[in-house]
Scaffold this active site. Structure first.
Site, PDB file in Angstrom:
ATOM      1  N   LYS A  13       1.113  -1.235  -0.214  1.00  7.59           N
ATOM      2  CA  LYS A  13       0.101   0.051   0.014  1.00  7.59           C
ATOM      3  C   LYS A  13       0.901   1.085  -0.012  1.00  7.59           C
ATOM      4  O   LYS A  13       0.709   2.200  -0.905  1.00  7.59           O
ATOM      5  CB  LYS A  13      -0.957  -0.029   1.328  1.00  7.59           C
ATOM      6  CG  LYS A  13      -1.922  -0.983   1.471  1.00  7.59           C
ATOM      7  CD  LYS A  13      -2.766  -1.030   2.410  1.00  7.59           C
ATOM      8  CE  LYS A  13      -2.227  -1.016   3.768  1.00  7.59           C
ATOM      9  NZ  LYS A  13      -1.544  -2.332   3.987  1.00  7.59           N
ATOM     10  N   ARG A 156      10.830  -1.078  11.553  1.00  7.27           N
ATOM     11  CA  ARG A 156       9.715  -0.882  12.293  1.00  7.27           C
ATOM     12  C   ARG A 156       9.512  -1.740  13.494  1.00  7.27           C
ATOM     13  O   ARG A 156       9.648  -2.980  13.341  1.00  7.27           O
ATOM     14  CB  ARG A 156       8.222  -0.580  11.421  1.00  7.27           C
ATOM     15  CG  ARG A 156       8.117   0.522  10.696  1.00  7.27           C
ATOM     16  CD  ARG A 156       7.033   0.582   9.891  1.00  7.27           C
ATOM     17  NE  ARG A 156       5.899  -0.236  10.590  1.00  7.27           N
ATOM     18  CZ  ARG A 156       4.485  -0.168   9.761  1.00  7.27           C
ATOM     19  NH1 ARG A 156       4.458   0.449   8.603  1.00  7.27           N
ATOM     20  NH2 ARG A 156       3.618  -0.674  10.306  1.00  7.27           N
TER      21      ARG A 156
HETATM   22  P1  ADP Z   1       1.013  -1.468   7.420  1.00  8.95           P
HETATM   23  O1  ADP Z   1       1.560  -0.790   6.378  1.00  8.95           O
HETATM   24  O2  ADP Z   1       2.075  -2.767   7.854  1.00  8.95           O
HETATM   25  O3  ADP Z   1      -0.391  -2.019   6.845  1.00  8.95           O
HETATM   26  P2  ADP Z   1       0.149   0.784   9.058  1.00  8.95           P
HETATM   27  O4  ADP Z   1       1.623   1.533   8.807  1.00  8.95           O
HETATM   28  O5  ADP Z   1      -0.804   0.989   8.113  1.00  8.95           O
HETATM   29  O6  ADP Z   1       0.852  -0.810   8.621  1.00  8.95           O
HETATM   30  O7  ADP Z   1      -0.433   0.508  10.473  1.00  8.95           O
HETATM   31  C1  ADP Z   1       0.556   0.122  11.473  1.00  8.95           C
HETATM   32  C2  ADP Z   1      -0.252   0.259  12.592  1.00  8.95           C
HETATM   33  O8  ADP Z   1      -0.950   1.461  12.895  1.00  8.95           O
HETATM   34  C3  ADP Z   1      -1.256  -0.785  12.749  1.00  8.95           C
HETATM   35  O9  ADP Z   1      -0.974  -2.381  13.118  1.00  8.95           O
HETATM   36  C4  ADP Z   1      -2.329  -0.106  13.822  1.00  8.95           C
HETATM   37  O10 ADP Z   1      -1.818  -0.517  15.112  1.00  8.95           O
HETATM   38  C5  ADP Z   1      -2.191   1.220  13.454  1.00  8.95           C
HETATM   39  N1  ADP Z   1      -3.196   1.661  12.597  1.00  8.95           N
HETATM   40  C6  ADP Z   1      -3.182   2.196  11.255  1.00  8.95           C
HETATM   41  N2  ADP Z   1      -4.002   2.698  10.630  1.00  8.95           N
HETATM   42  C7  ADP Z   1      -5.243   2.237  11.589  1.00  8.95           C
HETATM   43  C8  ADP Z   1      -6.405   2.174  11.582  1.00  8.95           C
HETATM   44  N3  ADP Z   1      -7.154   2.694  10.496  1.00  8.95           N
HETATM   45  N4  ADP Z   1      -7.167   2.003  12.520  1.00  8.95           N
HETATM   46  C9  ADP Z   1      -6.691   1.567  13.701  1.00  8.95           C
HETATM   47  N5  ADP Z   1      -5.159   1.243  13.928  1.00  8.95           N
HETATM   48  C10 ADP Z   1      -4.612   1.845  12.997  1.00  8.95           C
HETATM   49  P1  ADP Z   2       2.089  -1.919   3.352  1.00  8.22           P
HETATM   50  O1  ADP Z   2       2.089  -0.317   3.318  1.00  8.22           O
HETATM   51  O2  ADP Z   2       0.931  -2.560   2.458  1.00  8.22           O
HETATM   52  O3  ADP Z   2       2.378  -2.574   4.386  1.00  8.22           O
HETATM   53  P2  ADP Z   2       4.847  -1.529   1.942  1.00  8.22           P
HETATM   54  O4  ADP Z   2       4.466  -0.614   0.725  1.00  8.22           O
HETATM   55  O5  ADP Z   2       5.338  -1.040   3.052  1.00  8.22           O
HETATM   56  O6  ADP Z   2       3.377  -2.246   2.202  1.00  8.22           O
HETATM   57  O7  ADP Z   2       5.489  -2.827   1.320  1.00  8.22           O
HETATM   58  C1  ADP Z   2       6.080  -3.845   2.551  1.00  8.22           C
HETATM   59  C2  ADP Z   2       7.486  -4.344   2.093  1.00  8.22           C
HETATM   60  O8  ADP Z   2       7.231  -4.904   0.724  1.00  8.22           O
HETATM   61  C3  ADP Z   2       8.458  -3.016   1.882  1.00  8.22           C
HETATM   62  O9  ADP Z   2       9.748  -3.533   2.131  1.00  8.22           O
HETATM   63  C4  ADP Z   2       8.398  -3.059   0.430  1.00  8.22           C
HETATM   64  O10 ADP Z   2       9.524  -2.543  -0.230  1.00  8.22           O
HETATM   65  C5  ADP Z   2       8.089  -4.311  -0.264  1.00  8.22           C
HETATM   66  N1  ADP Z   2       7.053  -4.349  -1.409  1.00  8.22           N
HETATM   67  C6  ADP Z   2       6.347  -3.629  -1.799  1.00  8.22           C
HETATM   68  N2  ADP Z   2       5.828  -4.091  -3.013  1.00  8.22           N
HETATM   69  C7  ADP Z   2       6.563  -4.993  -3.349  1.00  8.22           C
HETATM   70  C8  ADP Z   2       6.297  -5.846  -4.548  1.00  8.22           C
HETATM   71  N3  ADP Z   2       5.424  -5.515  -5.525  1.00  8.22           N
HETATM   72  N4  ADP Z   2       7.434  -6.966  -4.542  1.00  8.22           N
HETATM   73  C9  ADP Z   2       8.389  -7.083  -3.666  1.00  8.22           C
HETATM   74  N5  ADP Z   2       8.433  -6.267  -2.403  1.00  8.22           N
HETATM   75  C10 ADP Z   2       7.524  -5.242  -2.415  1.00  8.22           C
END
Ligand code: ADP
Ligand code: ADP
Length: 212
Positions: A13, A156
């Site tokens: 994302k 993280r």
């Molecule tokens: P990822 O990119 O790995 O999906 P995020 O950065 O979006 O993770 O979120 C990290 C953490 O922040 C989540 O595990 C949660 O604790 C909190 N968080 C983020 N967005 C939300 C949301 N919409 N509602 C509740 N908690 C959230």
């Molecule tokens: P999210 O916001 O959904 O948690 P991220 O964009 O942070 O996901 O991506 C999670 C991890 O996977 C990061 O280390 C990123 O560089 C890697 N990544 C993202 N898209 C791809 C892809 N299409 N193929 C391989 N690795 C990816």
């Protein structure tokens, strides 16, 4: 253009959101980034979010809905459009978002849903690294930065194994009803997430360019 980007933790994302907002000039609203900034600045919001995030649990809906509403009400949103990333994450949040958008007279144009099997996500999350200065996300193996060093990049706290498992469980359970909610409104575009970063973006770009 007003968009949501959805997908499990690690689906890509944040990576795709950065490319989308650059190309289409949208405001990027990431609830995860907002919480991490609040923690870094030791604000009251940060203090209340930290204990949930460290465990891989969701921050309570009242808190999350409040910060999203506040951000969406700012001036730049009507002018540029927005991309919400990491929100909504519960059906309650989705329903509240519908009410917020109505109140602000904003319309949702599409939901980009990045699909990937959950067994691929652990290696994505365990290799995720972030640039301390720019906040940009990379991956040790799949998307390594040219200038990697231990000092300039960090992992993280919630990408460590204990929290990863909890986050995937929580998000798998909560995510499906949200997609169904938006599918019923005809807004969802499914994107294959298990391909190169550039190919994922190509697929998203095609969908969004057809919307305009
Ligand atoms: P990822 O990119 O790995 O999906 P995020 O950065 O979006 O993770 O979120 C990290 C953490 O922040 C989540 O595990 C949660 O604790 C909190 N968080 C983020 N967005 C939300 C949301 N919409 N509602 C509740 N908690 C959230
Ligand atoms: P999210 O916001 O959904 O948690 P991220 O964009 O942070 O996901 O991506 C999670 C991890 O996977 C990061 O280390 C990123 O560089 C890697 N990544 C993202 N898209 C791809 C892809 N299409 N193929 C391989 N690795 C990816």
């Amino acid at each position: 253009m007003n968009l949501l980007i959805m997908g499990l933790p690690g689906a890509g994302k944040g990576t795709q959101a950065a490319k989308i907002v650059e190309k289409f000039g949208l405001v990027h609203i990431s609830t995860g980034d907002m919480f991490r900034a609040a923690i870094a600045n030791q604000t009251e919001l940060g203090l209340s979010a930290k204990s949930y995030m460290d465990k891989g649990d969701l921050v309570p809906d009242e808190v999350t809905n409040g910060i999203v509403k506040e951000r969406l009400a700012q001036e730049d949103i009507k002018e540029k459009g927005f991309l919400l990333d990491g929100y909504p994450r519960t059906l309650d949040q989705a329903e509240v978002l519908t009410a917020i958008l109505k109140e602000l007279e904003l319309q949702l144009d599409a939901v980009v849903n990045i699909e990937i099997a959950s067994d691929k996500l652990v290696e994505r999350l365990s290799g995720r690294i972030i640039n301390r200065k720019t906040g940009e996300t990379f991956h040790k193996v799949f998307n390594p930065p040219a200038d990697y060093s231990e000092e300039d990049y960090y992992q993280r706290e919630d990408d460590k194994p204990e929290a990863v498992k909890r986050r995937l469980d929580v998000n798998i359970a909560q995510g499906q009803p949200i997609i169904e909610y938006y599918r019923a409104k005809g807004l969802v575009h499914d994107i294959e997430g298990d391909q190169d970063i550039d190919l994922v973006f190509e697929a998203i770009d095609k969908v969004l360019s057809n919307l305009k």
